[in-house]
Design a protein around this motif. Structure first.
Motif, PDB file in Angstrom:
ATOM      1  N   TRP A  27       0.838  -1.196   0.000  1.00 54.34           N
ATOM      2  CA  TRP A  27       0.000   0.000   0.000  1.00 54.34           C
ATOM      3  C   TRP A  27       0.874   1.246   0.000  1.00 54.34           C
ATOM      4  CZ3 TRP A  27      -0.809   4.427   2.700  1.00 54.34           C
ATOM      5  CH2 TRP A  27      -2.030   5.073   2.526  1.00 54.34           C
ATOM      6  N   LEU A  28       1.861   1.287   0.902  1.00 54.60           N
ATOM      7  CA  LEU A  28       2.734   2.461   0.995  1.00 54.60           C
ATOM      8  C   LEU A  28       3.553   2.674  -0.267  1.00 54.60           C
ATOM      9  CD1 LEU A  28       3.983   2.128   4.686  1.00 54.60           C
ATOM     10  CD2 LEU A  28       2.530   3.938   3.741  1.00 54.60           C
ATOM     11  N   CYS A  29       4.065   1.604  -0.842  1.00 57.65           N
ATOM     12  CA  CYS A  29       4.860   1.728  -2.077  1.00 57.65           C
ATOM     13  C   CYS A  29       4.017   2.292  -3.211  1.00 57.65           C
ATOM     14  CB  CYS A  29       5.449   0.379  -2.468  1.00 57.65           C
ATOM     15  SG  CYS A  29       6.796  -0.166  -1.404  1.00 57.65           S
ATOM     16  N   ALA A  30       2.799   1.760  -3.398  1.00 53.49           N
ATOM     17  CA  ALA A  30       1.922   2.243  -4.469  1.00 53.49           C
ATOM     18  C   ALA A  30       1.504   3.687  -4.216  1.00 53.49           C
ATOM     19  CB  ALA A  30       0.691   1.342  -4.588  1.00 53.49           C
ATOM     20  N   ALA A  31       1.193   4.015  -2.963  1.00 56.87           N
ATOM     21  CA  ALA A  31       0.780   5.380  -2.627  1.00 56.87           C
ATOM     22  C   ALA A  31       1.891   6.368  -2.951  1.00 56.87           C
ATOM     23  CB  ALA A  31       0.401   5.458  -1.141  1.00 56.87           C
ATOM     24  N   GLU A  32       3.104   6.059  -2.543  1.00 56.25           N
ATOM     25  CA  GLU A  32       4.223   6.968  -2.772  1.00 56.25           C
ATOM     26  C   GLU A  32       4.590   7.026  -4.250  1.00 56.25           C
ATOM     27  OE1 GLU A  32       7.277   9.715  -1.538  1.00 56.25           O
ATOM     28  OE2 GLU A  32       5.247   9.179  -0.943  1.00 56.25           O
ATOM     29  N   ALA A  33       4.528   5.906  -4.940  1.00 57.16           N
ATOM     30  CA  ALA A  33       4.843   5.886  -6.372  1.00 57.16           C
ATOM     31  C   ALA A  33       3.881   6.785  -7.147  1.00 57.16           C
ATOM     32  CB  ALA A  33       4.797   4.457  -6.905  1.00 57.16           C
ATOM     33  N   GLY A  34       2.607   6.707  -6.828  1.00 62.15           N
ATOM     34  CA  GLY A  34       1.624   7.556  -7.502  1.00 62.15           C
ATOM     35  C   GLY A  34       1.832   9.020  -7.197  1.00 62.15           C
ATOM     36  N   ARG A  35       2.097   9.322  -5.935  1.00 60.37           N
ATOM     37  CA  ARG A  35       2.326  10.717  -5.542  1.00 60.37           C
ATOM     38  C   ARG A  35       3.533  11.288  -6.272  1.00 60.37           C
ATOM     39  NH1 ARG A  35       4.957  13.974  -2.362  1.00 60.37           N
ATOM     40  NH2 ARG A  35       6.409  12.397  -1.587  1.00 60.37           N
ATOM     41  N   LEU A  36       4.617  10.529  -6.294  1.00 65.02           N
ATOM     42  CA  LEU A  36       5.830  10.997  -6.967  1.00 65.02           C
ATOM     43  C   LEU A  36       5.624  11.132  -8.475  1.00 65.02           C
ATOM     44  CD1 LEU A  36       8.568   9.015  -5.017  1.00 65.02           C
ATOM     45  CD2 LEU A  36       8.009  11.460  -4.839  1.00 65.02           C
ATOM     46  N   ALA A  37       4.830  10.244  -9.059  1.00 65.97           N
ATOM     47  CA  ALA A  37       4.563  10.314 -10.504  1.00 65.97           C
ATOM     48  C   ALA A  37       3.834  11.603 -10.861  1.00 65.97           C
ATOM     49  CB  ALA A  37       3.758   9.098 -10.952  1.00 65.97           C
ATOM     50  N   THR A  38       2.921  12.042  -9.994  1.00 71.32           N
ATOM     51  CA  THR A  38       2.207  13.291 -10.291  1.00 71.32           C
ATOM     52  C   THR A  38       3.089  14.504 -10.065  1.00 71.32           C
ATOM     53  OG1 THR A  38       1.230  13.448  -8.074  1.00 71.32           O
ATOM     54  CG2 THR A  38      -0.062  12.323  -9.787  1.00 71.32           C
ATOM     55  N   LEU A  39       4.053  14.394  -9.198  1.00 68.54           N
ATOM     56  CA  LEU A  39       4.987  15.504  -8.997  1.00 68.54           C
ATOM     57  C   LEU A  39       5.967  15.622 -10.155  1.00 68.54           C
ATOM     58  CD1 LEU A  39       5.850  15.155  -5.202  1.00 68.54           C
ATOM     59  CD2 LEU A  39       4.446  16.918  -6.298  1.00 68.54           C
ATOM     60  N   GLY A  40       6.347  14.469 -10.734  1.00 64.85           N
ATOM     61  CA  GLY A  40       7.354  14.482 -11.779  1.00 64.85           C
ATOM     62  C   GLY A  40       6.831  14.608 -13.190  1.00 64.85           C
ATOM     63  N   LYS A  41       5.957  13.704 -13.593  1.00 65.64           N
ATOM     64  CA  LYS A  41       5.541  13.643 -14.995  1.00 65.64           C
ATOM     65  C   LYS A  41       4.070  13.960 -15.219  1.00 65.64           C
ATOM     66  CE  LYS A  41       5.147  10.574 -18.957  1.00 65.64           C
ATOM     67  NZ  LYS A  41       5.397   9.261 -19.518  1.00 65.64           N
ATOM     68  N   TRP A  42       3.213  13.400 -14.429  1.00 66.65           N
ATOM     69  CA  TRP A  42       1.780  13.455 -14.696  1.00 66.65           C
ATOM     70  C   TRP A  42       1.137  14.667 -14.033  1.00 66.65           C
ATOM     71  CZ3 TRP A  42       0.317  10.645 -18.561  1.00 66.65           C
ATOM     72  CH2 TRP A  42       1.022   9.496 -18.866  1.00 66.65           C
ATOM     73  N   ASN A  43       1.512  15.851 -14.525  1.00 62.02           N
ATOM     74  CA  ASN A  43       0.907  17.085 -14.035  1.00 62.02           C
ATOM     75  C   ASN A  43       0.905  18.104 -15.166  1.00 62.02           C
ATOM     76  OD1 ASN A  43       3.322  18.971 -13.788  1.00 62.02           O
ATOM     77  ND2 ASN A  43       4.005  17.241 -12.544  1.00 62.02           N
ATOM     78  N   LEU A  44       0.102  19.133 -15.023  1.00 59.86           N
ATOM     79  CA  LEU A  44      -0.059  20.105 -16.097  1.00 59.86           C
ATOM     80  C   LEU A  44       1.221  20.893 -16.360  1.00 59.86           C
ATOM     81  CD1 LEU A  44      -1.979  21.096 -18.198  1.00 59.86           C
ATOM     82  CD2 LEU A  44      -2.899  22.727 -16.551  1.00 59.86           C
ATOM     83  N   GLU A  45       1.987  21.178 -15.327  1.00 57.10           N
ATOM     84  CA  GLU A  45       3.240  21.912 -15.539  1.00 57.10           C
ATOM     85  C   GLU A  45       4.196  21.103 -16.415  1.00 57.10           C
ATOM     86  OE1 GLU A  45       4.826  23.014 -11.745  1.00 57.10           O
ATOM     87  OE2 GLU A  45       3.211  24.441 -11.366  1.00 57.10           O
ATOM     88  N   ALA A  46       4.288  19.803 -16.164  1.00 57.20           N
ATOM     89  CA  ALA A  46       5.199  18.958 -16.944  1.00 57.20           C
ATOM     90  C   ALA A  46       4.669  18.702 -18.349  1.00 57.20           C
ATOM     91  CB  ALA A  46       5.429  17.632 -16.217  1.00 57.20           C
ATOM     92  N   GLU A  47       3.372  18.561 -18.504  1.00 56.61           N
ATOM     93  CA  GLU A  47       2.770  18.213 -19.786  1.00 56.61           C
ATOM     94  C   GLU A  47       2.229  19.416 -20.540  1.00 56.61           C
ATOM     95  OE1 GLU A  47       2.470  15.074 -21.321  1.00 56.61           O
ATOM     96  OE2 GLU A  47       3.942  14.541 -19.802  1.00 56.61           O
ATOM     97  N   GLY A  48       2.226  20.575 -19.913  1.00 56.91           N
ATOM     98  CA  GLY A  48       1.616  21.768 -20.499  1.00 56.91           C
ATOM     99  C   GLY A  48       2.164  22.143 -21.858  1.00 56.91           C
ATOM    100  N   ALA A  49       3.485  22.119 -22.012  1.00 54.00           N
ATOM    101  CA  ALA A  49       4.085  22.509 -23.291  1.00 54.00           C
ATOM    102  C   ALA A  49       3.643  21.573 -24.417  1.00 54.00           C
ATOM    103  CB  ALA A  49       5.606  22.521 -23.173  1.00 54.00           C
ATOM    104  N   THR A  50       3.552  20.294 -24.117  1.00 52.70           N
ATOM    105  CA  THR A  50       3.100  19.317 -25.111  1.00 52.70           C
ATOM    106  C   THR A  50       1.654  19.595 -25.512  1.00 52.70           C
ATOM    107  OG1 THR A  50       4.595  17.667 -24.197  1.00 52.70           O
ATOM    108  CG2 THR A  50       2.786  16.850 -25.567  1.00 52.70           C
ATOM    109  N   LEU A  51       0.824  19.886 -24.533  1.00 52.89           N
ATOM    110  CA  LEU A  51      -0.583  20.169 -24.797  1.00 52.89           C
ATOM    111  C   LEU A  51      -0.744  21.447 -25.627  1.00 52.89           C
ATOM    112  CD1 LEU A  51      -3.506  19.317 -24.275  1.00 52.89           C
ATOM    113  CD2 LEU A  51      -3.423  20.628 -22.155  1.00 52.89           C
ATOM    114  N   VAL A  52      -0.021  22.489 -25.271  1.00 50.49           N
ATOM    115  CA  VAL A  52      -0.082  23.741 -26.023  1.00 50.49           C
ATOM    116  C   VAL A  52       0.380  23.523 -27.460  1.00 50.49           C
ATOM    117  CG1 VAL A  52       0.932  26.052 -26.234  1.00 50.49           C
ATOM    118  CG2 VAL A  52       0.092  25.255 -24.016  1.00 50.49           C
ATOM    119  N   ALA A  53       1.458  22.786 -27.648  1.00 48.46           N
ATOM    120  CA  ALA A  53       1.959  22.511 -28.994  1.00 48.46           C
ATOM    121  C   ALA A  53       0.925  21.755 -29.830  1.00 48.46           C
ATOM    122  CB  ALA A  53       3.262  21.727 -28.932  1.00 48.46           C
TER     123      ALA A  53
END
Length: 116
Positions: A78-104
């Motif tokens: 449970w803890l591993c999955a919870a932390e993995a998901g949280r870190l994924a949204t901080l690193g890749k899966w967020n609008l700041e990280a994906e924004g340039a791709t979306l705008v393009a």
């Protein structure tokens, strides 16, 4: 309500629509550090497996859902999955990280429309 949950569920039935879209709630759950159980819709399964943020179950299969839930029932899992998901949204899966791709993508669509 999400903060009070132990596990977050995205039980979408497979369809052409759900195999081509990703609901925001997946990322909201992950950002709040909740392990996710998702059905095997293509984008949901891909993201959860890639990030290791939870488990995937076969759409419409209660036994598969139970097996996936049990896989997240241990404290360490449970803890591993919870932390993995949280870190994924901080690193890749967020609008700041994906924004340039979306705008393009939108700029390309606008340019194509003007060229017609």
């Amino acid at each position: 309500r999400i903060r009070g949950a132990s596990i977050a569920l995205v039980p979408h039935h497979r369809s052409p629509h759900t195999d081509a879209t990703v609901p925001h709630k997946l990322f909201q759950y992950m950002a709040l550090g909740r392990p996710v159980l998702v059905s095997d819709c293509a984008p949901l399964a891909r993201i959860v497996r890639e990030t290791q943020a939870g488990e995937v179950f076969a759409t419409g299969d209660p036994e598969s859902l139970a097996i996936a839930a049990i896989a997240l029932s241990g404290d360490e899992d449970w803890l591993c999955a919870a932390e993995a998901g949280r870190l994924a949204t901080l690193g890749k899966w967020n609008l700041e990280a994906e924004g340039a791709t979306l705008v393009a993508a939108y700029e390309d669509l606008a340019a194509d429309r003007k060229g017609r």
